[in-house]
Design a protein around this motif. Structure first.
Motif, PDB file in Angstrom:
ATOM      1  N   THR A  47       0.831  -1.203   0.000  1.00 55.84           N
ATOM      2  CA  THR A  47       0.000   0.000   0.000  1.00 55.84           C
ATOM      3  C   THR A  47       0.868   1.256   0.000  1.00 55.84           C
ATOM      4  N   LEU A  85       2.584   1.627  -3.448  1.00 54.34           N
ATOM      5  CA  LEU A  85       1.608   2.033  -4.458  1.00 54.34           C
ATOM      6  C   LEU A  85       1.185   3.488  -4.254  1.00 54.34           C
ATOM      7  N   ALA A  90      -6.958   8.785  -4.698  1.00 52.44           N
ATOM      8  CA  ALA A  90      -6.702   7.372  -4.411  1.00 52.44           C
ATOM      9  C   ALA A  90      -5.596   7.212  -3.368  1.00 52.44           C
ATOM     10  N   LEU A 100      -6.115   5.261   0.052  1.00 56.11           N
ATOM     11  CA  LEU A 100      -5.334   4.062   0.386  1.00 56.11           C
ATOM     12  C   LEU A 100      -4.720   4.147   1.780  1.00 56.11           C
ATOM     13  N   PRO A 156     -10.241  -0.442   0.337  1.00 55.85           N
ATOM     14  CA  PRO A 156     -10.471  -1.277  -0.844  1.00 55.85           C
ATOM     15  C   PRO A 156     -11.198  -0.527  -1.961  1.00 55.85           C
ATOM     16  N   ALA A 187      -8.513   1.173  -3.847  1.00 51.86           N
ATOM     17  CA  ALA A 187      -7.785   0.178  -4.633  1.00 51.86           C
ATOM     18  C   ALA A 187      -8.600  -0.238  -5.862  1.00 51.86           C
ATOM     19  N   LEU A 201      -8.288   2.388  -8.458  1.00 51.28           N
ATOM     20  CA  LEU A 201      -7.005   2.306  -9.168  1.00 51.28           C
ATOM     21  C   LEU A 201      -6.996   1.147 -10.162  1.00 51.28           C
ATOM     22  N   ILE A 202      -7.706   0.075  -9.836  1.00 47.86           N
ATOM     23  CA  ILE A 202      -7.824  -1.045 -10.779  1.00 47.86           C
ATOM     24  C   ILE A 202      -8.491  -0.563 -12.063  1.00 47.86           C
ATOM     25  N   ALA A 247      -2.667  -3.133  -6.898  1.00 44.90           N
ATOM     26  CA  ALA A 247      -3.996  -2.669  -6.496  1.00 44.90           C
ATOM     27  C   ALA A 247      -4.937  -3.842  -6.266  1.00 44.90           C
ATOM     28  N   ILE A 257      -4.089  -5.400  -2.887  1.00 50.47           N
ATOM     29  CA  ILE A 257      -4.609  -4.592  -1.773  1.00 50.47           C
ATOM     30  C   ILE A 257      -6.114  -4.754  -1.651  1.00 50.47           C
ATOM     31  N   ALA A 258      -6.828  -4.673  -2.767  1.00 50.05           N
ATOM     32  CA  ALA A 258      -8.286  -4.798  -2.733  1.00 50.05           C
ATOM     33  C   ALA A 258      -8.709  -6.154  -2.169  1.00 50.05           C
ATOM     34  N   ARG A 270      -7.778  -6.366   1.632  1.00 53.27           N
ATOM     35  CA  ARG A 270      -8.538  -5.474   2.518  1.00 53.27           C
ATOM     36  C   ARG A 270     -10.033  -5.763   2.493  1.00 53.27           C
TER      37      ARG A 270
END
Length: 124
Positions: A9, A12, A57, A61, A75, A78, A81-82, A111, A114-115, A118
């Motif tokens: 995290t 990123l 973002a 995050l 999330p 994240a 960002l995806i 990302a 992380i998503a 989380r």
């Protein structure tokens, strides 16, 4: 595993902080010279909007988890960002900017990590 999620995290967030600041502070010509050729093809407002989205973002995050407030935003940031990276991959692919696509794929993978963490096993 929570430490690994925080490390990813942080990395990123740092990368998107730099990218967002660059889009918000540099001219289109400077962005193109820095290897961001797509910036020459879109209006200034779009470049600035993308920079602002990246900065939002970064905040999403880091801050919710750091202060244990509205942690569901981590999330969500994240996931945002995806979506952003999927669009970047398509854009760079159409322009045959394969090096940039590789960078976007790595950012996308971070990302996603992380998503998933989380939302699931490492939620706050």
């Amino acid at each position: 595993m929570n430490v690994a999620v925080w490390i990813v995290t942080g990395v990123l967030a740092a990368l998107f902080l730099l990218a967002g600041l660059m889009k918000l502070t540099k001219s289109k010509a400077e962005l193109v010279d820095a290897g961001q050729g797509w910036a020459g093809d879109v209006p200034d407002d779009v470049v600035r909007l993308l920079g602002a989205v990246e900065m939002a973002a970064v905040l999403g995050l880091v801050l919710p988890g750091a202060f244990d407030v509205l942690t569901w935003l981590v999330p969500v940031a994240a996931l945002g960002l995806i979506v952003l990276m999927l669009g970047a991959i398509v854009t760079h692919g159409r322009r045959r900017e394969y090096l940039n696509m590789g960078t976007n794929l790595m950012l996308l993978a971070a990302a996603v990590f992380i998503a998933v963490e989380r939302i699931g096993p490492q939620r706050f």
